[in-house]
Design a protein around this motif. Structure first.
Motif, PDB file in Angstrom:
ATOM      1  N   GLU A   1       0.828  -1.204   0.000  1.00  0.00           N
ATOM      2  CA  GLU A   1       0.000   0.000   0.000  1.00  0.00           C
ATOM      3  C   GLU A   1       0.868   1.262   0.000  1.00  0.00           C
ATOM      4  O   GLU A   1       0.611   2.201  -0.741  1.00  0.00           O
ATOM      5  N   GLU A   2       1.897   1.256   0.842  1.00  0.00           N
ATOM      6  CA  GLU A   2       2.777   2.425   0.923  1.00  0.00           C
ATOM      7  C   GLU A   2       3.546   2.648  -0.374  1.00  0.00           C
ATOM      8  O   GLU A   2       3.710   3.785  -0.817  1.00  0.00           O
ATOM      9  N   ILE A   3       4.015   1.574  -0.973  1.00  0.00           N
ATOM     10  CA  ILE A   3       4.790   1.700  -2.214  1.00  0.00           C
ATOM     11  C   ILE A   3       3.914   2.253  -3.332  1.00  0.00           C
ATOM     12  O   ILE A   3       4.296   3.196  -4.033  1.00  0.00           O
ATOM     13  N   VAL A   4       2.740   1.687  -3.502  1.00  0.00           N
ATOM     14  CA  VAL A   4       1.871   2.115  -4.603  1.00  0.00           C
ATOM     15  C   VAL A   4       1.376   3.532  -4.361  1.00  0.00           C
ATOM     16  O   VAL A   4       1.344   4.355  -5.290  1.00  0.00           O
ATOM     17  N   ALA A   5       1.003   3.870  -3.136  1.00  0.00           N
ATOM     18  CA  ALA A   5       0.545   5.228  -2.835  1.00  0.00           C
ATOM     19  C   ALA A   5       1.666   6.238  -3.090  1.00  0.00           C
ATOM     20  O   ALA A   5       1.425   7.315  -3.651  1.00  0.00           O
ATOM     21  N   ALA A   6       2.897   5.898  -2.705  1.00  0.00           N
ATOM     22  CA  ALA A   6       4.039   6.788  -2.954  1.00  0.00           C
ATOM     23  C   ALA A   6       4.293   6.957  -4.446  1.00  0.00           C
ATOM     24  O   ALA A   6       4.612   8.054  -4.917  1.00  0.00           O
TER      25      ALA A   6
ATOM     26  N   SER B   1       3.793  10.642  -9.182  1.00  0.00           N
ATOM     27  CA  SER B   1       3.296  10.952 -10.528  1.00  0.00           C
ATOM     28  C   SER B   1       2.421  12.202 -10.537  1.00  0.00           C
ATOM     29  O   SER B   1       2.591  13.082 -11.378  1.00  0.00           O
ATOM     30  N   ILE B   2       1.487  12.282  -9.601  1.00  0.00           N
ATOM     31  CA  ILE B   2       0.593  13.446  -9.602  1.00  0.00           C
ATOM     32  C   ILE B   2       1.336  14.698  -9.137  1.00  0.00           C
ATOM     33  O   ILE B   2       1.015  15.803  -9.565  1.00  0.00           O
ATOM     34  N   SER B   3       2.359  14.537  -8.299  1.00  0.00           N
ATOM     35  CA  SER B   3       3.151  15.685  -7.857  1.00  0.00           C
ATOM     36  C   SER B   3       3.850  16.351  -9.037  1.00  0.00           C
ATOM     37  O   SER B   3       3.895  17.584  -9.119  1.00  0.00           O
ATOM     38  N   THR B   4       4.366  15.544  -9.936  1.00  0.00           N
ATOM     39  CA  THR B   4       5.022  16.079 -11.130  1.00  0.00           C
ATOM     40  C   THR B   4       4.040  16.870 -11.977  1.00  0.00           C
ATOM     41  O   THR B   4       4.329  17.991 -12.410  1.00  0.00           O
ATOM     42  N   VAL B   5       2.868  16.297 -12.200  1.00  0.00           N
ATOM     43  CA  VAL B   5       1.840  16.979 -12.993  1.00  0.00           C
ATOM     44  C   VAL B   5       1.406  18.255 -12.289  1.00  0.00           C
ATOM     45  O   VAL B   5       1.281  19.320 -12.917  1.00  0.00           O
ATOM     46  N   LEU B   6       1.183  18.189 -10.996  1.00  0.00           N
ATOM     47  CA  LEU B   6       0.742  19.358 -10.229  1.00  0.00           C
ATOM     48  C   LEU B   6       1.774  20.473 -10.281  1.00  0.00           C
ATOM     49  O   LEU B   6       1.437  21.635 -10.565  1.00  0.00           O
ATOM     50  N   GLU B   7       3.014  20.145 -10.029  1.00  0.00           N
ATOM     51  CA  GLU B   7       4.079  21.150 -10.042  1.00  0.00           C
ATOM     52  C   GLU B   7       4.170  21.835 -11.409  1.00  0.00           C
ATOM     53  O   GLU B   7       4.235  23.062 -11.497  1.00  0.00           O
ATOM     54  N   ASN B   8       4.157  21.049 -12.468  1.00  0.00           N
ATOM     55  CA  ASN B   8       4.245  21.618 -13.815  1.00  0.00           C
ATOM     56  C   ASN B   8       3.000  22.415 -14.184  1.00  0.00           C
ATOM     57  O   ASN B   8       3.093  23.458 -14.835  1.00  0.00           O
TER      58      ASN B   8
ATOM     59  N   PHE C   1      -3.023  13.442  -0.105  1.00  0.00           N
ATOM     60  CA  PHE C   1      -2.327  14.382  -0.986  1.00  0.00           C
ATOM     61  C   PHE C   1      -2.826  14.227  -2.423  1.00  0.00           C
ATOM     62  O   PHE C   1      -3.072  15.215  -3.119  1.00  0.00           O
ATOM     63  N   ILE C   2      -2.951  12.987  -2.874  1.00  0.00           N
ATOM     64  CA  ILE C   2      -3.404  12.700  -4.239  1.00  0.00           C
ATOM     65  C   ILE C   2      -4.791  13.288  -4.474  1.00  0.00           C
ATOM     66  O   ILE C   2      -5.038  13.924  -5.504  1.00  0.00           O
ATOM     67  N   GLU C   3      -5.692  13.095  -3.525  1.00  0.00           N
ATOM     68  CA  GLU C   3      -7.058  13.620  -3.662  1.00  0.00           C
ATOM     69  C   GLU C   3      -7.059  15.149  -3.730  1.00  0.00           C
ATOM     70  O   GLU C   3      -7.755  15.736  -4.557  1.00  0.00           O
ATOM     71  N   LYS C   4      -6.262  15.800  -2.883  1.00  0.00           N
ATOM     72  CA  LYS C   4      -6.180  17.267  -2.902  1.00  0.00           C
ATOM     73  C   LYS C   4      -5.547  17.762  -4.201  1.00  0.00           C
ATOM     74  O   LYS C   4      -5.997  18.746  -4.784  1.00  0.00           O
ATOM     75  N   ALA C   5      -4.504  17.095  -4.649  1.00  0.00           N
ATOM     76  CA  ALA C   5      -3.837  17.487  -5.898  1.00  0.00           C
ATOM     77  C   ALA C   5      -4.785  17.335  -7.080  1.00  0.00           C
ATOM     78  O   ALA C   5      -4.853  18.207  -7.955  1.00  0.00           O
ATOM     79  N   HIS C   6      -5.523  16.236  -7.091  1.00  0.00           N
ATOM     80  CA  HIS C   6      -6.484  16.004  -8.166  1.00  0.00           C
ATOM     81  C   HIS C   6      -7.533  17.118  -8.179  1.00  0.00           C
ATOM     82  O   HIS C   6      -7.896  17.626  -9.245  1.00  0.00           O
ATOM     83  N   MET C   7      -8.010  17.521  -7.025  1.00  0.00           N
ATOM     84  CA  MET C   7      -8.996  18.596  -6.940  1.00  0.00           C
ATOM     85  C   MET C   7      -8.399  19.918  -7.420  1.00  0.00           C
ATOM     86  O   MET C   7      -9.037  20.664  -8.155  1.00  0.00           O
ATOM     87  N   THR C   8      -7.166  20.191  -7.048  1.00  0.00           N
ATOM     88  CA  THR C   8      -6.488  21.414  -7.492  1.00  0.00           C
ATOM     89  C   THR C   8      -6.377  21.440  -9.019  1.00  0.00           C
ATOM     90  O   THR C   8      -6.644  22.464  -9.656  1.00  0.00           O
ATOM     91  N   LEU C   9      -6.008  20.316  -9.610  1.00  0.00           N
ATOM     92  CA  LEU C   9      -5.894  20.234 -11.073  1.00  0.00           C
ATOM     93  C   LEU C   9      -7.254  20.405 -11.736  1.00  0.00           C
ATOM     94  O   LEU C   9      -7.367  21.071 -12.777  1.00  0.00           O
ATOM     95  N   LYS C  10      -8.263  19.810 -11.140  1.00  0.00           N
ATOM     96  CA  LYS C  10      -9.623  19.915 -11.680  1.00  0.00           C
ATOM     97  C   LYS C  10     -10.114  21.362 -11.637  1.00  0.00           C
ATOM     98  O   LYS C  10     -10.697  21.856 -12.610  1.00  0.00           O
TER      99      LYS C  10
END
Length: 188
Positions: A52-57, A62-69, A119-128
């Motif tokens: 779970e930790e590996i896949v979540a990380a 992946s989403i951090s890269t998209v969010l930052e860019n 973090f993923i859920e918040k990042a996804h919302m920010t991108l949306k």
């Protein structure tokens, strides 16, 4: 006796991403991961406690890269910003496939996985929110047709990301071509 080879966290997450995309979350397991890494399986546990930790990380990275860019885009011209966003999403075209399994991750036994999923859920919302804002501004500027509902424009935009690049055009050029097709349509 030779020294054990080990691997970096980056190699671990890159391999995890590849295997989750190939086998899905349910088909991914630590034994499979260790078979694709040069080093002892125990090295995995130096970085993460469980699957779970590996896949979540991996998903978070992946989403951090998209969010930052995406957040670095100049949004002055919404159409230019949308084109830049399409290029960013094309560069990380497997993001939605990867995140499709986020809901399967059991976070009850791992606070690290729970934090990453949050973090993923918040990042996804920010991108949306960013995407919606740009689409609305583009329609207000009359740069996009107003007779087509916004959800249709957004849906087609996102489907462009999944268009197979059968000509193996470099991703930046492929993204520009897809954007031109989306804006101009197929009509001559």
């Amino acid at each position: 006796m030779g020294r054990k080879q080990s691997f970096t966290e980056t190699e671990l997450l890159d391999t995890t991403k590849k295997l989750v995309l190939e086998h899905g979350y349910d088909g991914f397991h630590l034994k499979l991961l260790s078979q694709h890494l040069s080093g002892a399986r125990s090295t995995i546990y130096q970085y993460y406690s469980n699957k779970e930790e590996i896949v979540a990380a991996c998903m978070k990275r992946s989403i951090s890269t998209v969010l930052e860019n995406s957040l670095a885009i100049d949004e002055t011209d919404p159409m230019d910003a949308l084109e830049q966003l399409l290029l960013i999403y094309a560069e990380e075209s497997t993001l939605h496939q990867l995140l499709g399994d986020a809901s399967k991750i059991n976070t009850t036994n791992s606070s690290a996985a729970a934090r990453d999923i949050e973090f993923i859920e918040k990042a996804h919302m920010t991108l949306k929110i960013q995407l919606s804002r740009l689409f609305e501004r583009a329609q207000q500027d009359q740069a996009l047709r107003q007779d087509i509902p916004l959800p249709v424009l957004v849906g087609v935009f996102f489907n462009l990301i999944n268009t197979p690049n059968m000509m193996n055009i470099p991703t930046p050029d492929w993204g520009k071509l897809l954007f031109q097709m989306w804006v101009g349509g197929a009509k001559s």
